[in-house]
Design an enzyme around this catalytic site. Sequence first.
Site, PDB file in Angstrom:
ATOM      1  N   LYS A 122       0.819  -1.211   0.000  1.00  0.00           N
ATOM      2  CA  LYS A 122       0.000   0.000   0.000  1.00  0.00           C
ATOM      3  C   LYS A 122       0.855   1.265   0.000  1.00  0.00           C
ATOM      4  O   LYS A 122       0.344   2.368  -0.188  1.00  0.00           O
ATOM      5  CB  LYS A 122      -0.936  -0.008   1.214  1.00  0.00           C
ATOM      6  CG  LYS A 122      -1.972  -1.121   1.166  1.00  0.00           C
ATOM      7  CD  LYS A 122      -2.896  -1.079   2.371  1.00  0.00           C
ATOM      8  CE  LYS A 122      -3.930  -2.200   2.297  1.00  0.00           C
ATOM      9  NZ  LYS A 122      -4.832  -2.197   3.492  1.00  0.00           N
ATOM     10  N   ASN A 159      -5.161 -15.078  -4.920  1.00  0.00           N
ATOM     11  CA  ASN A 159      -6.466 -15.610  -4.530  1.00  0.00           C
ATOM     12  C   ASN A 159      -7.158 -14.700  -3.514  1.00  0.00           C
ATOM     13  O   ASN A 159      -7.826 -15.147  -2.598  1.00  0.00           O
ATOM     14  CB  ASN A 159      -6.360 -17.049  -3.993  1.00  0.00           C
ATOM     15  CG  ASN A 159      -5.690 -17.153  -2.641  1.00  0.00           C
ATOM     16  OD1 ASN A 159      -4.736 -16.434  -2.358  1.00  0.00           O
ATOM     17  ND2 ASN A 159      -6.161 -18.062  -1.800  1.00  0.00           N
ATOM     18  N   ARG A 188      -7.608  -2.698  -6.987  1.00  0.00           N
ATOM     19  CA  ARG A 188      -7.552  -1.471  -6.195  1.00  0.00           C
ATOM     20  C   ARG A 188      -6.127  -1.114  -5.790  1.00  0.00           C
ATOM     21  O   ARG A 188      -5.819   0.059  -5.534  1.00  0.00           O
ATOM     22  CB  ARG A 188      -8.438  -1.616  -4.950  1.00  0.00           C
ATOM     23  CG  ARG A 188      -9.932  -1.662  -5.288  1.00  0.00           C
ATOM     24  CD  ARG A 188     -10.791  -1.513  -4.047  1.00  0.00           C
ATOM     25  NE  ARG A 188     -10.711  -2.641  -3.145  1.00  0.00           N
ATOM     26  CZ  ARG A 188     -11.472  -3.734  -3.250  1.00  0.00           C
ATOM     27  NH1 ARG A 188     -12.364  -3.840  -4.255  1.00  0.00           N
ATOM     28  NH2 ARG A 188     -11.367  -4.711  -2.386  1.00  0.00           N
ATOM     29  N   ASP A 238     -10.692 -26.954  -1.497  1.00  0.00           N
ATOM     30  CA  ASP A 238      -9.540 -26.053  -1.569  1.00  0.00           C
ATOM     31  C   ASP A 238      -8.344 -26.743  -2.223  1.00  0.00           C
ATOM     32  O   ASP A 238      -7.677 -26.178  -3.091  1.00  0.00           O
ATOM     33  CB  ASP A 238      -9.138 -25.606  -0.163  1.00  0.00           C
ATOM     34  CG  ASP A 238      -9.649 -24.214   0.173  1.00  0.00           C
ATOM     35  OD1 ASP A 238      -9.455 -23.308  -0.641  1.00  0.00           O
ATOM     36  OD2 ASP A 238     -10.237 -24.038   1.247  1.00  0.00           O
TER      37      ASP A 238
END
Length: 405
Positions: free
Chosen positions: A77, A98, A106, A171
Site C-alpha cells: 500500500k 487468490n 484497487r 480447496d
Amino acid sequence: MAGSMEIGMKVISFCHYLQGPACCQYLADMGADVIKIEPLKGAFERHWSGGNSWVTDVSAFSLAVNRNKRSIAIDVKSEEGLAIARDLIADADVLVENYRPGVLDRLGLGYEAVREINPAIIYASASGLGATGPAAKRPGQDLLMQARSGLIAATGGGEDGPSVVGAAVVDQHGGSLLAMGILGAYVRRLQTGEGARVESSLFAAAIDLQVEALTKYYAAPDRANRVKRGRNCGSWYHDAPYGLYTLTDARIVLSMNDAGKLAEALDSDDLRALRSIDRYAERDRYAAVMADILAKRSFFQVESVFNEHGVWFERVQSYEDLLEDPQAKHMGVFGEIDINGKTATLINHPLRYDGETPAMRRMPLYPGTDSRDIMTELGMSAERQDALIRMGVIGQAEPAELHHG
C-alpha cells in the site's frame, strides 16, 4: 537432479489461506522459483492453525502449503512497496493471486495493469465463486462450496442425513486445478510467447470433484429418488455392498465386488440366496444383510478370506494408523522438518519424477525470511535495504514477532 525438478518458471504469489498457496506449492515442488509476497506481519495462514496445531511459534497450516517458496514481506500500500512488487512482476513468468475479486485491482495490480508491466505474464486468479456473476461477492470457503455444490448432500444422503467431508478437499483440488491451468498456459507461452489469464474458483472445483457422480445423476431416470439410500451404502450410484460396515473390532469398506465371491468368502447361505437379485435396485436390502453378517465377525476373521477370494476391501484407518502404514512409508508419503528444535511431520509432494519425490529445498518459516536475498537480486544495495526495512516498507520478521492463540 535427483529428487527435484527444474521447470524454469518464476512465480510471484499474492496468496493466502489454502487454495492459492497449495497451487504455488505444487509449482515450487516442481522447481519453480516461487516468491511469496505477503503483508509485513505475514499471510493469514501464518496466524491461524485449526486444532491449535503449532510447532513452537510456527503454524502447521503455514507449514502445509508453503514448502519450497521464498518469502518477502512488503507493504504494497506504500508507493515504495508497490514499486518493488512491480519490479518483481516485470521479471516473472506467472502471477498467482487468490484475494477477493477486485482487491488487486484497487492496489494497481489487476490484470490489465500487470500486462502493461509484463505483456507476456500468465495471470492466474483463484476465487470462491468466480470473478463475476450473481454470487461472485458471496464468501468463498471450502465448507460453503461443499454445501452449494451438492457434495454434502451426496456424501450423506442416507438414513443419517447429509455429511460434511472431513478435510478441505475443495480447496486442495482447486489448488491443483489452478496449478494445472498455469502449466498449460506456460507451455503455450514457451511455444508462442503469449501470456494468458487463468481463472479458477472453489465452486467450479467442488463441481469438478463430482464429475462422474453429476454426469450419472443427470442421466439417471427418477434421479431425485436415487440419492436416498441406507446407512451402509456409500454411494447413490453403486451396487451394494459398496459402502461402510462395522465389525466387532473395526470398520471396513467394501468396493465393487462379485456377489458370488462375497457369498463364498463369508460362507453365507443368506448371501447365496441374494446372488441373483438386482443389487442396485435392492441395494438397501443386500447391504442390510451384509451388515448383519459382518457385525458378528472380527477384522482378523474377514481379512484372510477376503484376500483369498479377491474381495476388494480396506480397513478404515485413523490418521495414527496412516502414519504407520507400511505402504505409505514405502512411498515416502511423509517427511519431517526441524522447527526450532521440534519435529514437524509434513506431507510430501504426491508425484514422482524419474522415480524420485521432489526434495524439500527450503521452508520460509517467517514472513520476510528471504527479503534481503530477493532485494539483492533486484540490484538494491545493503544501505537501501536497511532504509526500506527501517521505513516499514519491507519486513524481515523475527520469530518473536509472530504470536498466536
